[in-house]
Design a protein around this motif. Structure first.
Motif, short mmCIF file in Angstrom:
data_model
loop_
_atom_site.label_atom_id
_atom_site.label_comp_id
_atom_site.label_asym_id
_atom_site.label_seq_id
_atom_site.Cartn_x
_atom_site.Cartn_y
_atom_site.Cartn_z
N VAL A 1 3.62 10.50 -9.32
CA VAL A 1 2.90 10.84 -10.55
C VAL A 1 2.27 12.23 -10.43
CG1 VAL A 1 0.89 10.24 -11.98
CG2 VAL A 1 2.52 8.47 -11.30
N GLY A 2 1.69 12.53 -9.28
CA GLY A 2 1.12 13.86 -9.06
C GLY A 2 2.17 14.95 -9.13
N PHE A 3 3.33 14.69 -8.55
CA PHE A 3 4.44 15.64 -8.60
C PHE A 3 4.90 15.87 -10.04
CE2 PHE A 3 9.03 16.53 -8.36
CZ PHE A 3 8.98 17.72 -7.64
N MET B 1 0.83 -1.19 0.00
CA MET B 1 0.00 0.00 0.00
C MET B 1 0.87 1.25 0.00
SD MET B 1 -3.10 0.70 -0.11
CE MET B 1 -4.37 1.78 0.28
N LYS B 2 1.99 1.22 0.74
CA LYS B 2 2.89 2.37 0.77
C LYS B 2 3.49 2.64 -0.62
CE LYS B 2 4.36 2.16 5.55
NZ LYS B 2 5.48 2.03 6.47
N ILE B 3 3.76 1.57 -1.34
CA ILE B 3 4.32 1.72 -2.68
C ILE B 3 3.30 2.39 -3.60
CG2 ILE B 3 5.15 0.47 -4.70
CD1 ILE B 3 6.35 -1.58 -2.79
N PHE B 4 2.06 1.99 -3.49
CA PHE B 4 1.01 2.57 -4.32
C PHE B 4 0.83 4.05 -4.02
CE2 PHE B 4 -3.54 3.48 -5.12
CZ PHE B 4 -3.53 3.30 -6.49
N SER C 1 3.08 6.06 -2.68
CA SER C 1 4.30 6.73 -3.14
C SER C 1 4.26 6.94 -4.64
CB SER C 1 5.54 5.90 -2.77
OG SER C 1 5.65 5.77 -1.38
N LEU C 2 3.77 5.94 -5.35
CA LEU C 2 3.65 6.05 -6.80
C LEU C 2 2.66 7.15 -7.18
CD1 LEU C 2 4.48 4.89 -9.54
CD2 LEU C 2 2.58 3.30 -9.34
N LEU C 3 1.53 7.23 -6.50
CA LEU C 3 0.55 8.28 -6.77
C LEU C 3 1.13 9.67 -6.48
CD1 LEU C 3 -2.84 6.85 -5.48
CD2 LEU C 3 -2.18 7.32 -7.83
#
Length: 129
Positions: free
Chosen positions: A11-13, A1-4, A6-8
């Motif tokens: 991507v937002g950044f 869940m932390k990876i997901f 972090s990925l979001l």
């Protein structure tokens, strides 16, 4: 869940950077899209090249040459009288000249504008109607 998550966040950044730096890039001319900057810069460089060749022709031969004569003489690195929808023309009047770059107008309602540009013996590229 932390990876997901972090990925979001990543991507937002990256999306934020895209919107700020790429979408808001300065334009080459007011009302033109940033994607036109390279094309318009190339047209300006072509006009400068034409004007330099005309000045050389006037200095050496004592008269202005047509665009076809300039292209045939090999005094420019250009090989054709157009670029990205722009067509070039040269008007001579004695030892004075004006080189012009024309583009067909954009369709009605289009946010893109294609500026027509000209240069003369002053060596200053300017926008014309």
């Amino acid at each position: 869940m932390k990876i997901f998550i972090s990925l979001l966040v990543a991507v937002g950044f990256l999306w934020g950077i895209y919107l700020i730096y790429l979408k808001k890039m300065p334009t080459a001319a007011e009302g033109t899209a940033s994607t036109q900057a390279i094309s318009i810069s190339g047209v300006r460089m072509d006009l400068l090249q034409i004007a330099k060749a005309e000045r050389n022709s006037i200095a050496v031969d004592g008269h202005c040459l047509s665009l076809d004569e300039l292209l045939a003489s090999g005094s420019m690195s250009m090989s054709r009288p157009e670029r990205d929808g722009y067509t070039y023309s040269v008007q001579c009047s004695g030892n004075d000249f004006t080189a012009t770059a024309h583009h067909v107008a954009a369709p009605a309602g289009s946010p893109i504008r294609y500026p027509n540009m000209a240069i003369d013996q002053s060596m200053q590229v300017r926008e014309v109607e």
